[in-house]
Design an enzyme around this catalytic site. Sequence first.
Site, PDB file in Angstrom:
ATOM      1  N   GLN A  10       0.923  -1.150   0.097  1.00  0.00           N
ATOM      2  CA  GLN A  10      -0.123  -0.062   0.113  1.00  0.00           C
ATOM      3  C   GLN A  10       0.680   1.237   0.039  1.00  0.00           C
ATOM      4  O   GLN A  10       0.793   2.280  -0.757  1.00  0.00           O
ATOM      5  CB  GLN A  10      -0.948   0.007   1.041  1.00  0.00           C
ATOM      6  N   ASP A  42      -5.268   5.495 -15.135  1.00  0.00           N
ATOM      7  CA  ASP A  42      -5.891   4.163 -14.780  1.00  0.00           C
ATOM      8  C   ASP A  42      -5.658   3.709 -13.317  1.00  0.00           C
ATOM      9  O   ASP A  42      -4.608   3.454 -13.017  1.00  0.00           O
ATOM     10  CB  ASP A  42      -4.434   3.216 -15.725  1.00  0.00           C
ATOM     11  N   ARG A  43      -6.813   3.910 -12.872  1.00  0.00           N
ATOM     12  CA  ARG A  43      -7.083   3.668 -11.637  1.00  0.00           C
ATOM     13  C   ARG A  43      -6.795   5.023 -10.693  1.00  0.00           C
ATOM     14  O   ARG A  43      -5.841   5.569 -10.688  1.00  0.00           O
ATOM     15  CB  ARG A  43      -6.394   2.646 -10.844  1.00  0.00           C
ATOM     16  N   ASP A  46      -7.308   2.823  -3.644  1.00  0.00           N
ATOM     17  CA  ASP A  46      -6.263   2.247  -3.067  1.00  0.00           C
ATOM     18  C   ASP A  46      -6.803   2.112  -1.343  1.00  0.00           C
ATOM     19  O   ASP A  46      -6.562   1.085  -0.689  1.00  0.00           O
ATOM     20  CB  ASP A  46      -4.939   2.891  -2.887  1.00  0.00           C
ATOM     21  N   ILE A  86      -9.672 -11.928 -16.287  1.00  0.00           N
ATOM     22  CA  ILE A  86      -8.498 -12.197 -15.501  1.00  0.00           C
ATOM     23  C   ILE A  86      -7.901 -13.541 -16.032  1.00  0.00           C
ATOM     24  O   ILE A  86      -6.615 -13.365 -16.033  1.00  0.00           O
ATOM     25  CB  ILE A  86      -8.893 -12.235 -13.819  1.00  0.00           C
TER      26      ILE A  86
END
Length: 217
Positions: A66, A90-91, A96, A151
């Site tokens: 993290q 992207d994200r 998080d 995935i």
Amino acid sequence: MNLREKYGINKNAVITIAGTVGVGKSTMTTALAEALQFKTSLERVNDNPYLDKFYKDFKRWSFHLQIYFLAERFKEQKRMFEYGGGFIQDRSIYEDTGIFAKMHFDKGTMSKVDYETYTSLFEAMVMTPYFPHPDLLIYLEGSLEDILERIKLRGREMEQETPIDYWQEMHSRYEEWINHFNACPILRLNIKDYDLQQENASIESILEQIANKLNTK
Ligand SMILES: Nc1ncnc2c1ncn2[C@@H]1O[C@H](COP(=O)(O)OP(=O)(O)O)[C@@H](O)[C@H]1O
Ligand SMILES: Nc1ncnc2c1ncn2[C@H]1C[C@H](O)[C@@H](COP(=O)(O)O)O1
């Protein structure tokens, strides 16, 4: 006239793409950046020094991972700020803390003290001038079944070996998270409703929806 001008999208907009692992964020980031002639802020996976280790032992590595992601995203945030926008990201940084760190804390794979250290650092970093919220968050959603298929197709080894329960938990947390997210406007796209790999028309329909959201802010 280019597509950005055609749809009246501000050249300094910052658009972030959110959604669970494998839903198609990187693919969408690249396609939108190309269509709008924006820069990309991509999540780098191959040179992440903790990710492999983390998937083998969540408890041992969740805090390290993290902190690593937070540092990487903050550097990207600073880069976007210094350029003055014009990015597809992207994200989002919100995932998080809102998804990953929280999930690992709730499941006991991140200790309370590590979680508190992480969240206080996150809050201190977010309350800075480098951190304007994005103009729009595009949330990609799809069925768990379709996402698991993606995935599998993508074939990252560490993800293949992860129990399905992990992806299922993440999938349901995302649904809950997006229903309460309010840091910026949201455009929700279902992966069943577009196909960036087959149809050129898909991207224009998405640009139109982005323009509507940005212009009614
Ligand atoms: N619109 C789409 N249709 C079919 N497959 C897709 C689509 N978008 C992405 N994929 C595939 O799904 C997998 C995950 O996509 P990716 O963009 O890497 O997701 P994320 O960045 O959200 O983890 C990849 O194999 C990608 O080729
Ligand atoms: N903050 C995070 N904590 C744990 N794992 C994370 C975090 N951010 C990304 N990841 C993982 C999930 C995937 O295995 C890779 C890349 O994410 P993707 O959604 O495929 O772009 O990193």
